[in-house]
Scaffold this motif. Sequence first.
Motif, PDB file in Angstrom:
ATOM      1  N   ASP A   1      44.382  10.430  77.561  1.00 16.31           N
ATOM      2  CA  ASP A   1      44.773  11.798  77.247  1.00 16.31           C
ATOM      3  C   ASP A   1      43.709  12.777  77.737  1.00 16.31           C
ATOM      4  O   ASP A   1      42.519  12.464  77.772  1.00 16.31           O
ATOM      5  N   LYS A   2      44.165  13.968  78.086  1.00 11.60           N
ATOM      6  CA  LYS A   2      43.291  14.980  78.683  1.00 11.60           C
ATOM      7  C   LYS A   2      43.226  16.215  77.801  1.00 11.60           C
ATOM      8  O   LYS A   2      44.086  16.423  76.937  1.00 11.60           O
ATOM      9  N   MET A   3      42.232  17.049  78.101  1.00  8.77           N
ATOM     10  CA  MET A   3      42.060  18.288  77.355  1.00  8.77           C
ATOM     11  C   MET A   3      41.695  19.400  78.339  1.00  8.77           C
ATOM     12  O   MET A   3      40.911  19.195  79.254  1.00  8.77           O
ATOM     13  N   ILE A   4      42.305  20.564  78.132  1.00  9.99           N
ATOM     14  CA  ILE A   4      41.985  21.741  78.935  1.00  9.99           C
ATOM     15  C   ILE A   4      42.008  22.944  77.995  1.00  9.99           C
ATOM     16  O   ILE A   4      42.838  23.014  77.083  1.00  9.99           O
ATOM     17  N   THR A   5      41.090  23.880  78.206  1.00 12.48           N
ATOM     18  CA  THR A   5      40.989  24.998  77.262  1.00 12.48           C
ATOM     19  C   THR A   5      40.498  26.256  77.972  1.00 12.48           C
ATOM     20  O   THR A   5      40.383  26.290  79.201  1.00 12.48           O
ATOM     21  N   ALA A   6      40.210  27.276  77.180  1.00  9.59           N
ATOM     22  CA  ALA A   6      39.739  28.553  77.727  1.00  9.59           C
ATOM     23  C   ALA A   6      38.220  28.534  77.818  1.00  9.59           C
ATOM     24  O   ALA A   6      37.619  27.512  78.127  1.00  9.59           O
TER      25      ALA A   6
ATOM     26  N   VAL B   1      48.681  12.205  77.914  1.00 12.79           N
ATOM     27  CA  VAL B   1      49.190  13.452  77.341  1.00 12.79           C
ATOM     28  C   VAL B   1      48.086  14.496  77.495  1.00 12.79           C
ATOM     29  O   VAL B   1      46.908  14.197  77.283  1.00 12.79           O
ATOM     30  N   THR B   2      48.448  15.702  77.878  1.00 14.01           N
ATOM     31  CA  THR B   2      47.466  16.774  78.051  1.00 14.01           C
ATOM     32  C   THR B   2      47.517  17.747  76.883  1.00 14.01           C
ATOM     33  O   THR B   2      48.574  18.331  76.591  1.00 14.01           O
ATOM     34  N   LEU B   3      46.378  17.910  76.209  1.00 15.25           N
ATOM     35  CA  LEU B   3      46.255  18.907  75.146  1.00 15.25           C
ATOM     36  C   LEU B   3      45.801  20.205  75.785  1.00 15.25           C
ATOM     37  O   LEU B   3      44.700  20.284  76.332  1.00 15.25           O
TER      38      LEU B   3
END
Length: 330
Positions: free
Chosen positions: A60-65, A139-141
């Motif tokens: 799973d991946k994570m992307i944010t500001a 899954v990308t958060l």
Amino acid sequence: MKKITKETYINWYKDMLFWRKFEDKLAALYIQQKVRGFLHLYNGQEAVLAGALHVMGKNDKMITAYRNHVQPIGLGEDPKRIMAELLGKVTGTSKGMGGSMHIFSPKHNFYGGHGIVGGQIPLGAGLAFADKYFGRDGVTLTYFGDGAARQGSLHETFNMAITWKLPVVFICENNGYAMGTSVSRTANHEDIWKLGLGYEMPCGPVDGMNPIKVAEAMEEAIERARRGDGPTLLDIKTYRYRGHSMSDAQHYRTKDEVDEYRKIDPITQVLDVIYKKKYATEKEVKEWDKEVKAKVDECQKFAEESPFPEAQQLYDMVYDQQDYPFLKHR
């Protein structure tokens, strides 16, 4: 959901305390002008990350500001490299070229760190599309703030993601004030999760000050995405104790309001459970606190002693084409 044990609570306490103290140190370094540009701190929002990490899978991946310093640490990146990046040093995660708002760690499935408000929302759907296209179990958060919820790109992305049933979870870290304007003044309702209703996307509010509540909501959303049923929108109600950035005078809220939220501080909530269930003694907790302080000091020492990048790096980081016709490569 993976069982929440004594070890879970102890790890939550140690991790969240480290994230808090790590950023407190960054605030001090900013005042000393060792961190330049903008600095957006996560203080108060730690339960959102702690709960998510408890249920994320290895792919799973994570992307944010741009409030993005502690997420890669939670995912496994060396915090010394994060602090070095913030100080613009060559030992940083992007060799000092990204700075505070653009932390990246693809090795640990962290894809930024984006300074454009809402710019990461379509990128998160793109990461999810790639996983679906190549048949990968990921899954990308995709995180964004309540201010970014007013961007048009959000609606375009929601429409595409639900139509194609992309394996993505959209997470609004709703700290109530965006850059300094309350949610109540930016729309005719305060329930950002209701934006999902127009796309028939599963959606709902979440208590973002409690890591268990976050984990439960994340688990359901992640598993829905993983089995091919598409995205979910979570409106995670949280609170930042510091301003939008270090330059924010915070005239839009009172000290009393901040103090009220400190009563439900996620670190305090977890520590209360540790004491109530006798998972640790006061002496042991004090030892953990010392360990955290020492670890933060180690990060600072590494960052401050690391060199700044050479000017030539500017060209090496941009011009990757070996036969570039206008500038000699390297």
